[in-house]
Design an enzyme around this catalytic site. Structure first.
Site, PDB file in Angstrom:
ATOM      1  N   ASP A   1       5.033  15.817   2.057  1.00 32.34           N
ATOM      2  CA  ASP A   1       4.707  15.066   2.938  1.00 32.34           C
ATOM      3  C   ASP A   1       3.214  14.574   2.975  1.00 32.34           C
ATOM      4  O   ASP A   1       2.833  13.812   3.841  1.00 32.34           O
ATOM      5  CB  ASP A   1       5.199  15.535   4.478  1.00 32.34           C
ATOM      6  CG  ASP A   1       5.120  14.563   5.648  1.00 32.34           C
ATOM      7  OD1 ASP A   1       5.446  13.656   5.333  1.00 32.34           O
ATOM      8  OD2 ASP A   1       4.469  14.956   6.664  1.00 32.34           O
TER       9      ASP A   1
ATOM     10  N   SER B   1       5.242   9.837  10.277  1.00 33.62           N
ATOM     11  CA  SER B   1       6.257   9.596   9.524  1.00 33.62           C
ATOM     12  C   SER B   1       7.601   9.757  10.205  1.00 33.62           C
ATOM     13  O   SER B   1       7.647  10.271  11.280  1.00 33.62           O
ATOM     14  CB  SER B   1       6.658  11.045   8.582  1.00 33.62           C
ATOM     15  OG  SER B   1       5.327  11.299   7.664  1.00 33.62           O
TER      16      SER B   1
ATOM     17  N   GLN C   1      10.335   7.966   1.910  1.00 34.62           N
ATOM     18  CA  GLN C   1       9.903   8.157   3.267  1.00 34.62           C
ATOM     19  C   GLN C   1       9.862   6.773   3.911  1.00 34.62           C
ATOM     20  O   GLN C   1       8.988   5.873   3.244  1.00 34.62           O
ATOM     21  CB  GLN C   1       8.738   9.066   3.367  1.00 34.62           C
ATOM     22  CG  GLN C   1       8.323   9.287   4.733  1.00 34.62           C
ATOM     23  CD  GLN C   1       7.040  10.198   4.833  1.00 34.62           C
ATOM     24  OE1 GLN C   1       6.010   9.632   5.308  1.00 34.62           O
ATOM     25  NE2 GLN C   1       7.358  11.473   4.613  1.00 34.62           N
TER      26      GLN C   1
END
Length: 286
Positions: free
Chosen positions: A204, A228, A278
């Site tokens: 991430d 996110s 993502q």
């Protein structure tokens, strides 16, 4: 063992409370919300604690609410399937009585197959050419923002060595392709599941930077409100998260306040070990 890796192991070492129920804690930081990679790694570890003899091959998750770093996170695991080849778990992360995060993790028995191919690793400078000592020799180092200098500090759980330093000074990258070498701060125990959870934690970091790179901006721009929204990851081949891995990233699309990013993670010998996707909120403050 460095402070950084001790912190990462303690972050991923969730506490069992009851069957299918675990508790995770956040490190003491100045962040106002829980780092998304932490929730991914802890949720994945909770799922792994309910499966024997199989390793994860994919995860799909959604960030629902910002996590509060001041209180523990409760992880509830639902055993959806225990099949001959695949095992499936759903994990909900809960704070203040509400789900803040949801993940499905799939586990698989390793199989022999006649199909085996992968993309080629990009040709970029090795991490040894991107040490703090080497980077400090570049004229731009004196003007480097503090948040980039912190990438080279030894007490971080994850070491980061960005390849394209110019993007932190306004350089636009037309196709949004950026590269970062990553690894845990020190050696981890020989547990493949732990290495997968550690890489999920690290996956991430900086991913939405691929959106900003097209515009010569960064997520540290105070005008930005990044977050996110979802995260997916596929594990392809064995690796160690405490050895250097090249994280290649790009952004094929951004529109409507959302940006899509993709990542491929390679060992230095060119082996593709994982893929990531993502979508994130990339709003600008008004």
């Amino acid at each position: 063992m460095s402070k950084g890796v001790i912190d990462l192991i303690s972050i991923l070492d969730i506490e069992p409370l009851e069957v299918n129920l675990f508790r995770g804690n956040s490190p003491k930081t100045r962040w106002q919300r829980v780092f998304g990679g932490q929730v991914i790694g802890q949720a994945m570890m909770a799922a792994c604690r309910t499966v024997e003899g199989r390793l994860p091959h994919s995860l799909h998750c959604y960030f629902i609410l910002p996590g509060d770093p001041q209180i523990p996170i409760i992880y509830e695991v639902e055993r959806l399937r225990d099949g001959k080849s695949y095992t499936t778990r759903r994990v909900s992360a809960i704070q203040h009585g509400n789900a803040i995060f949801s993940m499905i993790v799939s586990f698989h028995n390793d199989e022999e197959t006649e199909f085996n191919h992968q993309d080629k690793m990009p040709d970029v400078p090795p991490p040894e050419k991107l040490t703090a000592e080497e980077v400090s020799k570049q004229p731009i180092f004196k003007e480097m923002p503090d948040f980039i200098r912190r990438y080279y500090e030894s007490d971080r759980p994850i070491e980061l060595r960005p390849v394209e330093l110019g993007r932190y000074f306004g350089q636009k990258i037309d196709d949004g392709r950026i590269h970062v070498w990553i690894r845990t701060a020190a050696k981890l125990p020989d547990d493949p599941a732990l290495h997968m959870c550690a890489l999920a934690y690290a996956s991430d970091f900086s991913l939405l930077d691929a959106v900003m790179a097209r515009y010569g901006r960064t997520l540290f721009d105070k005008r930005m409100m990044p977050a996110s929204l979802d995260h997916a990851m596929w594990f392809h081949r064995p690796f160690r998260a405490d050895e250097w891995l090249l994280y290649t990233q790009d952004s094929p699309s951004a529109q409507g306040g959302r940006g899509l990013t993709r990542g491929s993670i390679f060992k230095p010998d060119g082996t593709l070990v994982a893929s990531v996707a993502q979508e994130g909120s990339v709003r600008q403050r008004k």
